[in-house]
Scaffold this active site. Structure first.
Site, PDB file in Angstrom:
ATOM      1  N   TYR A 107      22.838   8.691  24.680  1.00 41.21           N
ATOM      2  CA  TYR A 107      22.701   7.240  24.851  1.00 41.21           C
ATOM      3  C   TYR A 107      24.058   6.563  24.701  1.00 41.21           C
ATOM      4  CZ  TYR A 107      20.896   2.502  23.817  1.00 41.21           C
ATOM      5  OH  TYR A 107      20.622   1.160  23.825  1.00 41.21           O
ATOM      6  N   SER A 144      25.174  -1.643  24.739  1.00 34.44           N
ATOM      7  CA  SER A 144      24.836  -1.473  23.324  1.00 34.44           C
ATOM      8  C   SER A 144      26.116  -1.284  22.535  1.00 34.44           C
ATOM      9  CB  SER A 144      23.953  -0.237  23.171  1.00 34.44           C
ATOM     10  OG  SER A 144      23.858   0.122  21.803  1.00 34.44           O
ATOM     11  N   ARG A 171      13.435  -5.620  17.934  1.00 37.21           N
ATOM     12  CA  ARG A 171      12.059  -5.086  17.814  1.00 37.21           C
ATOM     13  C   ARG A 171      11.404  -4.927  19.184  1.00 37.21           C
ATOM     14  NH1 ARG A 171      12.278  -8.737  13.753  1.00 37.21           N
ATOM     15  NH2 ARG A 171      11.177 -10.371  14.877  1.00 37.21           N
TER      16      ARG A 171
HETATM   17  P1  NAP Z   1      12.119  -0.842  25.887  1.00 38.14           P
HETATM   18  O1  NAP Z   1      11.132  -1.767  25.289  1.00 38.14           O
HETATM   19  O2  NAP Z   1      11.985   0.620  25.666  1.00 38.14           O
HETATM   20  O3  NAP Z   1      12.174  -1.162  27.454  1.00 38.14           O
HETATM   21  C1  NAP Z   1      12.895  -0.346  28.331  1.00 38.14           C
HETATM   22  C2  NAP Z   1      12.544  -0.780  29.729  1.00 38.14           C
HETATM   23  O4  NAP Z   1      13.285   0.035  30.648  1.00 38.14           O
HETATM   24  C3  NAP Z   1      11.050  -0.584  30.062  1.00 38.14           C
HETATM   25  O5  NAP Z   1      10.616  -1.664  30.852  1.00 38.14           O
HETATM   26  C4  NAP Z   1      11.059   0.705  30.864  1.00 38.14           C
HETATM   27  O6  NAP Z   1       9.983   0.827  31.777  1.00 38.14           O
HETATM   28  C5  NAP Z   1      12.363   0.499  31.622  1.00 38.14           C
HETATM   29  N1  NAP Z   1      12.798   1.720  32.296  1.00 38.14           N
HETATM   30  C6  NAP Z   1      13.042   2.945  31.782  1.00 38.14           C
HETATM   31  N2  NAP Z   1      13.362   3.805  32.776  1.00 38.14           N
HETATM   32  C7  NAP Z   1      13.336   3.091  33.932  1.00 38.14           C
HETATM   33  C8  NAP Z   1      13.577   3.393  35.293  1.00 38.14           C
HETATM   34  N3  NAP Z   1      13.897   4.640  35.684  1.00 38.14           N
HETATM   35  N4  NAP Z   1      13.465   2.400  36.207  1.00 38.14           N
HETATM   36  C9  NAP Z   1      13.127   1.150  35.844  1.00 38.14           C
HETATM   37  N5  NAP Z   1      12.848   0.799  34.575  1.00 38.14           N
HETATM   38  C10 NAP Z   1      12.969   1.777  33.643  1.00 38.14           C
HETATM   39  O7  NAP Z   1      13.607  -1.160  25.419  1.00 38.14           O
HETATM   40  P2  NAP Z   1      14.396  -2.522  25.114  1.00 38.14           P
HETATM   41  O8  NAP Z   1      14.725  -2.498  23.681  1.00 38.14           O
HETATM   42  O9  NAP Z   1      13.722  -3.689  25.714  1.00 38.14           O
HETATM   43  O10 NAP Z   1      15.738  -2.182  25.901  1.00 38.14           O
HETATM   44  C11 NAP Z   1      16.238  -2.947  26.982  1.00 38.14           C
HETATM   45  C12 NAP Z   1      17.724  -2.666  27.090  1.00 38.14           C
HETATM   46  O11 NAP Z   1      18.368  -3.085  25.873  1.00 38.14           O
HETATM   47  C13 NAP Z   1      18.070  -1.193  27.282  1.00 38.14           C
HETATM   48  O12 NAP Z   1      19.107  -1.054  28.225  1.00 38.14           O
HETATM   49  C14 NAP Z   1      18.555  -0.773  25.903  1.00 38.14           C
HETATM   50  O13 NAP Z   1      19.451   0.321  25.954  1.00 38.14           O
HETATM   51  C15 NAP Z   1      19.214  -2.050  25.415  1.00 38.14           C
HETATM   52  N6  NAP Z   1      19.363  -2.123  23.965  1.00 38.14           N
HETATM   53  C16 NAP Z   1      18.262  -2.222  23.164  1.00 38.14           C
HETATM   54  C17 NAP Z   1      18.430  -2.286  21.784  1.00 38.14           C
HETATM   55  C18 NAP Z   1      17.258  -2.415  20.825  1.00 38.14           C
HETATM   56  O14 NAP Z   1      17.482  -2.439  19.604  1.00 38.14           O
HETATM   57  N7  NAP Z   1      16.022  -2.531  21.300  1.00 38.14           N
HETATM   58  C19 NAP Z   1      19.720  -2.250  21.236  1.00 38.14           C
HETATM   59  C20 NAP Z   1      20.809  -2.157  22.087  1.00 38.14           C
HETATM   60  C21 NAP Z   1      20.616  -2.101  23.454  1.00 38.14           C
HETATM   61  P3  NAP Z   1       8.646   1.675  31.419  1.00 38.14           P
HETATM   62  O15 NAP Z   1       7.740   0.735  30.655  1.00 38.14           O
HETATM   63  O16 NAP Z   1       8.095   2.052  32.768  1.00 38.14           O
HETATM   64  O17 NAP Z   1       9.068   2.838  30.596  1.00 38.14           O
END
Ligand code: NAP
Length: 232
Positions: free
Chosen positions: A154, A139, A189
């Site tokens: 984070y 990120s 999103r």
């Molecule tokens: P999200 O929709 O909250 O998805 C997070 C995923 O991580 C879910 O599938 C969750 O599973 C899984 N997870 C959490 N703890 C886990 C564990 N112990 N073992 C295995 N899986 C686990 O978030 P996202 O936005 O798609 O984020 C994906 C990545 O992008 C993350 O690394 C995040 O930091 C990064 N990111 C996102 C954004 C943004 O704006 N969305 C920006 C920068 C970086 P559960 O369903 O079981 O909870």
């Protein structure tokens, strides 16, 4: 720099039951890779994998045994992981001087130790075979030069993930075509990003998919956003 031939390559994605991970699984399957969609929740993971017609494996990145068991099942079935996408992540708010150790510990457990565990499980095979792609979903919050007071635990975990990326890339030097990179998807999103975020999961997964399918002359040991180098 053309994307490589993806026939016969297998990509394993963590936290792929929803959000950016699910979109990455969809895009990589569409690009012709064999996808192993992993999730900690078997029901959610099975449902997502079923929808895409790909293999599901249970994998909780915060649990050493879970990572090792997943690697063992794949090895038993002679599935080699050529592309590792460390996507699973958590974001919990808490101000730096107020947050308890548990919040910090859990954040590091998932966002930093998780990718280290999966790298230990799958990177040595890539080094032996002389081919591999590791993509760490980081990120901009982890950038030291662009740091802000946003979500300290984070941000600290993603800064550490960026350094882990570099250390893994150093470990891959001299082992053929193995590339290790980190990327920022932008504000997307998803459950984590919220519904006001400007980017769709497809847009958020673009740089990830690009790094996962880099040709031999592509970059390694980098941090990217929108397919361009980002400030560490
Ligand atoms: P999200 O929709 O909250 O998805 C997070 C995923 O991580 C879910 O599938 C969750 O599973 C899984 N997870 C959490 N703890 C886990 C564990 N112990 N073992 C295995 N899986 C686990 O978030 P996202 O936005 O798609 O984020 C994906 C990545 O992008 C993350 O690394 C995040 O930091 C990064 N990111 C996102 C954004 C943004 O704006 N969305 C920006 C920068 C970086 P559960 O369903 O079981 O909870």
């Amino acid at each position: 720099m053309e994307a490589m031939d993806t026939d016969d390559l297998t990509a394993l994605i963590t936290g792929a039951n929803r959000g950016i991970g699910l979109e990455a699984a969809r895009r990589l399957a569409h690009a012709g890779l064999n996808v192993v969609l992993t999730a900690r929740d078997p029901d959610a993971g099975e449902a997502a994998a079923g929808e895409l017609g790909v293999r599901f494996e249970r994998l909780d990145v915060s649990d050493d045994d879970s990572v090792r068991d997943c690697a063992r099942r794949l090895e038993r079935d002679r599935v080699t992981v050529d592309v590792l996408v460390n996507n699973a992540g958590v974001l919990q708010s808490g101000r730096i001087l107020d947050m308890n150790d548990e919040l910090m510990r859990h954040t590091l457990e998932v966002n930093l130790l998780g990718p280290l565990r999966t790298a230990r499980a799958f990177l040595p095979g890539m080094l032996d075979r002389g081919y591999g792609r590791v993509v760490n979903v980081s990120s901009g919050s982890g950038s030291l030069t662009e740091a802000s007071a946003y979500s300290p635990a984070y941000s600290i975990s993603k800064a550490a993930l960026n350094m882990l990326t570099r250390q893994l890339a150093f470990a891959a030097e001299g082992h053929g075509d193995v590339k290790v990179n980190a990327m920022c998807p932008g504000w997307v999103r998803t459950d984590m990003g919220g519904q006001s975020a400007p980017r769709s999961p497809e847009e958020g997964a673009d740089t990830l998919v690009w790094l996962a399918t880099l040709p031999a002359d592509g970059p390694t040991n980098g941090f990217f956003r929108d397919r361009r180098p980002a400030a560490w």
